[in-house]
Design a protein around this motif. Structure first.
Motif, PDB file in Angstrom:
ATOM      1  N   HIS A  81      96.917  14.384  74.485  1.00  0.00           N
ATOM      2  CA  HIS A  81      97.322  13.076  75.151  1.00  0.00           C
ATOM      3  C   HIS A  81      98.767  12.788  74.904  1.00  0.00           C
ATOM      4  O   HIS A  81      99.179  11.351  75.367  1.00  0.00           O
ATOM      5  N   GLY A  82      99.630  13.659  74.415  1.00  0.00           N
ATOM      6  CA  GLY A  82     101.032  13.352  74.620  1.00  0.00           C
ATOM      7  C   GLY A  82     101.521  12.474  73.427  1.00  0.00           C
ATOM      8  O   GLY A  82     102.376  11.790  73.740  1.00  0.00           O
ATOM      9  N   HIS A  83     100.856  12.485  72.454  1.00  0.00           N
ATOM     10  CA  HIS A  83     101.422  11.487  71.153  1.00  0.00           C
ATOM     11  C   HIS A  83     102.622  12.096  70.451  1.00  0.00           C
ATOM     12  O   HIS A  83     103.233  11.295  69.481  1.00  0.00           O
ATOM     13  N   PHE A  84     102.843  13.314  70.496  1.00  0.00           N
ATOM     14  CA  PHE A  84     103.632  14.084  69.590  1.00  0.00           C
ATOM     15  C   PHE A  84     104.773  14.650  70.538  1.00  0.00           C
ATOM     16  O   PHE A  84     104.918  15.224  71.678  1.00  0.00           O
ATOM     17  N   GLU A  85     105.835  14.769  69.654  1.00  0.00           N
ATOM     18  CA  GLU A  85     107.170  15.758  70.133  1.00  0.00           C
ATOM     19  C   GLU A  85     107.574  16.683  69.036  1.00  0.00           C
ATOM     20  O   GLU A  85     107.489  16.793  67.986  1.00  0.00           O
ATOM     21  N   VAL A  86     108.284  17.755  69.701  1.00  0.00           N
ATOM     22  CA  VAL A  86     108.861  18.972  68.794  1.00  0.00           C
ATOM     23  C   VAL A  86     110.150  18.931  69.108  1.00  0.00           C
ATOM     24  O   VAL A  86     110.623  19.099  70.193  1.00  0.00           O
ATOM     25  N   ASN A  87     111.219  18.708  68.042  1.00  0.00           N
ATOM     26  CA  ASN A  87     112.569  18.552  68.038  1.00  0.00           C
ATOM     27  C   ASN A  87     113.088  17.848  69.352  1.00  0.00           C
ATOM     28  O   ASN A  87     113.844  18.009  70.064  1.00  0.00           O
ATOM     29  N   GLY A  88     112.222  16.461  69.482  1.00  0.00           N
ATOM     30  CA  GLY A  88     112.567  15.547  70.369  1.00  0.00           C
ATOM     31  C   GLY A  88     112.100  15.764  71.728  1.00  0.00           C
ATOM     32  O   GLY A  88     112.164  14.989  72.709  1.00  0.00           O
ATOM     33  N   LYS A  89     111.502  16.806  72.025  1.00  0.00           N
ATOM     34  CA  LYS A  89     110.865  17.097  73.078  1.00  0.00           C
ATOM     35  C   LYS A  89     109.369  17.104  73.197  1.00  0.00           C
ATOM     36  O   LYS A  89     108.625  17.595  72.204  1.00  0.00           O
ATOM     37  N   LYS A  90     108.726  16.189  74.290  1.00  0.00           N
ATOM     38  CA  LYS A  90     107.246  16.219  74.355  1.00  0.00           C
ATOM     39  C   LYS A  90     106.502  17.392  74.427  1.00  0.00           C
ATOM     40  O   LYS A  90     106.748  18.238  75.244  1.00  0.00           O
ATOM     41  N   VAL A  91     105.432  17.590  73.563  1.00  0.00           N
ATOM     42  CA  VAL A  91     104.299  18.862  73.593  1.00  0.00           C
ATOM     43  C   VAL A  91     103.028  18.029  73.829  1.00  0.00           C
ATOM     44  O   VAL A  91     102.499  17.607  72.898  1.00  0.00           O
ATOM     45  N   ASP A  92     102.312  18.606  74.816  1.00  0.00           N
ATOM     46  CA  ASP A  92     101.061  18.382  74.775  1.00  0.00           C
ATOM     47  C   ASP A  92     100.025  19.524  74.943  1.00  0.00           C
ATOM     48  O   ASP A  92      99.024  19.462  75.734  1.00  0.00           O
ATOM     49  N   ILE A  93     100.693  20.387  74.456  1.00  0.00           N
ATOM     50  CA  ILE A  93      99.543  21.908  74.297  1.00  0.00           C
ATOM     51  C   ILE A  93      99.393  22.135  72.910  1.00  0.00           C
ATOM     52  O   ILE A  93     100.305  22.145  72.192  1.00  0.00           O
ATOM     53  N   ALA A  94      98.043  21.978  72.822  1.00  0.00           N
ATOM     54  CA  ALA A  94      97.551  22.065  71.578  1.00  0.00           C
ATOM     55  C   ALA A  94      97.937  23.319  70.746  1.00  0.00           C
ATOM     56  O   ALA A  94      98.039  23.455  69.561  1.00  0.00           O
ATOM     57  N   SER A  95      97.840  24.485  71.446  1.00  0.00           N
ATOM     58  CA  SER A  95      98.093  25.618  71.206  1.00  0.00           C
ATOM     59  C   SER A  95      99.596  26.240  71.088  1.00  0.00           C
ATOM     60  O   SER A  95     100.001  27.418  70.623  1.00  0.00           O
ATOM     61  N   TYR A  96     100.570  25.187  71.120  1.00  0.00           N
ATOM     62  CA  TYR A  96     101.996  25.427  70.965  1.00  0.00           C
ATOM     63  C   TYR A  96     102.110  25.740  69.294  1.00  0.00           C
ATOM     64  O   TYR A  96     101.601  25.211  68.353  1.00  0.00           O
ATOM     65  N   LEU A  97     103.015  26.901  69.294  1.00  0.00           N
ATOM     66  CA  LEU A  97     103.160  27.561  67.920  1.00  0.00           C
ATOM     67  C   LEU A  97     104.512  26.977  67.429  1.00  0.00           C
ATOM     68  O   LEU A  97     105.584  27.055  68.002  1.00  0.00           O
ATOM     69  N   VAL A  98     104.361  26.394  66.269  1.00  0.00           N
ATOM     70  CA  VAL A  98     105.874  25.771  65.698  1.00  0.00           C
ATOM     71  C   VAL A  98     106.219  27.090  64.877  1.00  0.00           C
ATOM     72  O   VAL A  98     106.022  28.195  64.597  1.00  0.00           O
ATOM     73  N   LYS A  99     107.852  26.689  64.363  1.00  0.00           N
ATOM     74  CA  LYS A  99     108.418  27.772  64.004  1.00  0.00           C
ATOM     75  C   LYS A  99     109.464  26.996  62.777  1.00  0.00           C
ATOM     76  O   LYS A  99     109.374  25.873  62.646  1.00  0.00           O
ATOM     77  N   PRO A 100     109.799  27.701  61.753  1.00  0.00           N
ATOM     78  CA  PRO A 100     110.494  27.055  60.666  1.00  0.00           C
ATOM     79  C   PRO A 100     111.776  26.271  61.058  1.00  0.00           C
ATOM     80  O   PRO A 100     112.426  26.827  62.121  1.00  0.00           O
ATOM     81  N   GLY A 101     111.748  25.272  60.704  1.00  0.00           N
ATOM     82  CA  GLY A 101     112.979  24.357  61.174  1.00  0.00           C
ATOM     83  C   GLY A 101     112.544  23.330  62.154  1.00  0.00           C
ATOM     84  O   GLY A 101     113.140  22.195  62.580  1.00  0.00           O
ATOM     85  N   ASP A 102     111.667  23.510  62.741  1.00  0.00           N
ATOM     86  CA  ASP A 102     110.924  22.617  63.976  1.00  0.00           C
ATOM     87  C   ASP A 102     110.319  21.139  62.932  1.00  0.00           C
ATOM     88  O   ASP A 102     109.884  21.175  62.158  1.00  0.00           O
ATOM     89  N   VAL A 103     110.632  20.040  63.830  1.00  0.00           N
ATOM     90  CA  VAL A 103     110.327  18.836  63.558  1.00  0.00           C
ATOM     91  C   VAL A 103     109.238  18.286  64.356  1.00  0.00           C
ATOM     92  O   VAL A 103     109.492  17.829  65.634  1.00  0.00           O
ATOM     93  N   ILE A 104     108.184  18.059  63.900  1.00  0.00           N
ATOM     94  CA  ILE A 104     106.943  17.340  64.543  1.00  0.00           C
ATOM     95  C   ILE A 104     107.050  16.027  64.453  1.00  0.00           C
ATOM     96  O   ILE A 104     106.680  15.745  63.156  1.00  0.00           O
TER      97      ILE A 104
END
Length: 208
Positions: free
Chosen positions: A122-145
Motif C-alpha cells: 500500500h506504499g507506506h515505506f521507502e528505501v533510501n528515500g524512494k517509495k517501494v511498494d513491492i513486498a519482494s524487494y530485496l534490501v542490501k547492507p546500508g539500505d534505510v527502510i
C-alpha cells in the motif's frame, strides 16, 4: 502472484507447529495449534508416517508459509542461492530474510509478515528515500527502510511500534522508533534466523 486464501491457522495445524502468521493471536489462547493440535480435515487426527519426499516437501511448504512466498518465487530464490558462494540452504534463508516485508516485520512495524506485506504493497515505506511498494524487494547492507513522511500518522503502524517497543530486533537491523526507520547493517546469518526450518531438506528436494 497467487496467494493462499484459506484460513492461515490451518497452515500451522497442517505443519503441527506455530508459524506465527497472525501476530498477537498466535501468542494467545485463541491460537488454533494450542486448541486443536492436529491437522485439519476429516483425517487430521490420524498419525501418518511421511516418506523422505514427504518430509522434504513439508519443510519447503512450511518455509514458504513462514515468508508468504509462492512456489514460482521460492524456486527463483533457490536458484539465486545456488549461484551464491556458501551453503545453499543458508543463502536461501538469507535471501528470504532480505525481503522488505520481512524487514518491516522484524523491525516491529508490522504485527505479522502478512500485515507487513500489506503495508508495503500500500506504499507506506521507502528505501533510501524512494517509495517501494513491492513486498519482494530485496534490501542490501546500508539500505534505510523508513515509513514515508505522509504515512507516519498511520494508526496501525503507530500501534505496532508501541506494542513492539521492547521486542528484540535482530542485530543485522538498526532500528530507530522515533524516526520510524530501520537500517540494514549487514545481511542475516543462519544463527540469526529463528524460524524452525531444516533448510538442508529443501536443498535435497530441489536437487532430485
Amino acid at each position: 502472484m497467487a496467494r493462499y486464501k484459506d484460513e492461515q491457522c490451518r497452515i500451522c495445524r497442517r505443519e503441527g507447529q506455530k508459524l506465527f502468521l497472525k501476530g498477537s493471536r498466535c501468542y494467545s489462547d485463541k491460537c488454533s495449534v494450542t486448541r486443536r493440535n492436529y491437522a485439519p480435515g476429516d483425517h487430521g487426527q490420524k498419525n501418518k508416517k511421511l516418506s523422505e519426499y514427504g518430509t522434504q516437501l513439508r519443510e519447503k511448504q512450511k518455509t514458504k508459509a513462514f515468508y508468504g512466498v509462492g512456489e514460482k518465487q521460492f524456486r527463483k530464490y533457490f536458484e539465486m542461492a545456488e549461484n551464491k558462494k556458501g551453503i545453499t540452504g543458508e543463502q536461501l534463508l538469507q535471501i528470504l530474510e532480505s525481503r522488505i516485508d520481512n524487514v518491516v516485520y522484524r523491525a516491529g512495524f508490522g504485527a505479522s509478515r502478512a500485515q507487513a506485506r500489506q503495508l508495503v504493497n500500500h506504499g507506506h515505506f521507502e528505501v533510501n528515500g524512494k517509495k517501494v511498494d513491492i513486498a519482494s524487494y530485496l534490501v542490501k547492507p546500508g539500505d534505510v527502510i523508513a515509513v514515508r513522511e505522509n504515512k507516519k500518522d498511520n494508526k496501525t503502524i503507530k500501534e505496532n511500534v508501541e506494542a513492539n517497543h521492547l521486542k528484540p530486533v535482530p542485530d543485522w537491523i538498526e532500528k530507530d522508533d522515533e524516526k520510524l526507520q530501520a537500517k540494514i547493517v549487514r545481511l542475516a546469518t543462519r544463527e540469526e534466523v529463528d524460524i524452525p526450518v531444516e533448510e538442508h531438506l529443501i536443498v535435497e528436494l530441489y536437487s532430485k
